[in-house]
Design a protein around this motif. Structure first.
Motif, short mmCIF file in Angstrom:
data_model
loop_
_atom_site.label_atom_id
_atom_site.label_comp_id
_atom_site.label_asym_id
_atom_site.label_seq_id
_atom_site.Cartn_x
_atom_site.Cartn_y
_atom_site.Cartn_z
N CYS A 24 0.83 -1.21 0.00
CA CYS A 24 0.00 0.00 0.00
C CYS A 24 0.86 1.26 0.00
N ALA A 25 1.92 1.26 0.80
CA ALA A 25 2.81 2.42 0.84
C ALA A 25 3.47 2.65 -0.52
N ALA A 26 3.89 1.56 -1.17
CA ALA A 26 4.51 1.68 -2.49
C ALA A 26 3.50 2.21 -3.51
N TRP A 27 2.27 1.73 -3.44
CA TRP A 27 1.23 2.21 -4.35
C TRP A 27 0.89 3.67 -4.07
N ALA A 28 0.92 4.08 -2.81
CA ALA A 28 0.68 5.49 -2.48
C ALA A 28 1.74 6.37 -3.12
N GLN B 299 -5.83 9.32 -4.76
CA GLN B 299 -5.69 7.86 -4.73
C GLN B 299 -4.53 7.47 -3.81
N GLY B 300 -3.45 8.24 -3.86
CA GLY B 300 -2.32 7.98 -2.97
C GLY B 300 -2.71 8.06 -1.51
N SER B 301 -3.57 9.03 -1.18
CA SER B 301 -4.01 9.16 0.22
C SER B 301 -4.83 7.96 0.64
N HIS B 302 -5.60 7.39 -0.28
CA HIS B 302 -6.36 6.17 0.04
C HIS B 302 -5.43 5.00 0.31
N LEU C 278 7.38 11.68 1.57
CA LEU C 278 6.61 10.45 1.37
C LEU C 278 7.55 9.28 1.05
N GLU C 279 8.57 9.53 0.26
CA GLU C 279 9.56 8.49 -0.03
C GLU C 279 10.26 8.05 1.26
N THR C 280 10.60 9.00 2.09
CA THR C 280 11.28 8.70 3.35
C THR C 280 10.43 7.82 4.25
#
Length: 186
Positions: A66-70, A81-84, A161-163
């Motif tokens: 999920c984190a990778a998809w965000a 969509q990223g927030s979801h 967000l990457e971090t």
């Protein structure tokens, strides 16, 4: 040609190196103690619920996905969509914390205490330290959710967000070593 860079802030990679080194020392200590006291470790591991470790593995891996998809959604300008996806990662991370808390509660009801023996001490130390990392990861997911939803992060500005994603992947990777070492290998 542009040079490839690591995602996230450079400091997170130093933190990952430090944390992985710390856990490596703990893992080696666990393995060494297990060799020195096989009966104590066999008895301790026999009391662990393999199913809860397996469920937690699924929860952590799913949270990482999920984190990778965000992050992917933000990089492709789909912040909502990223927030979801971030909410999914947070929910799965909280699921891990709940399952682990239930496991701790059940073990403490049966007399688990880090002072009992070497296995119990290392079990509480390893899984407790990992639990704290997962808790921090959940807090980080919660903190980046609103900025992600509002569009603060862009494909060119998503280092935070990457971090957070890198940190969570570290939490996941540590569990991938901890789970077989503590729960499976007997």
């Amino acid at each position: 040609m542009a040079a490839a860079t690591l995602p996230g802030d450079f400091v997170i990679w130093l933190l990952v190196l430090l944390e992985m080194t710390t856990f490596a020392i703990l893992f080696m200590g666990f393995a060494g103690a297990k060799l020195a006291q096989p009966e104590v470790f066999a008895a301790g591991q026999a009391k662990l619920a393999l199913w809860s470790g397996a469920v937690n593995t699924v929860l952590l891996v799913s949270a990482s996905a999920c984190a990778a998809w965000a992050l992917h959604a933000v990089r492709t300008q789909r912040n909502r969509q990223g927030s979801h996806w971030l909410l999914g990662a947070l929910a799965l991370g909280i699921g891990f914390l709940v399952v682990k808390s239930i496991e701790y509660w059940q073990k403490w009801q049966l007399g688990l205490d880090f002072a009992n023996n070497t296995f119990d001490m290392l079990y509480v130390m390893l899984t407790g330290f990992h639990f704290l990392h997962a808790l921090v990861g959940c807090v980080l997911f919660a903190l980046v959710w609103a900025p992600t939803r509002s569009g603060k992060y862009t494909p060119d500005n998503c280092s935070t967000l990457e971090t957070v994603t890198v940190f969570w992947h570290m939490v996941d990777l540590l569990w991938m070593i901890l789970f077989p070492l503590v729960y499976v290998l007997r």
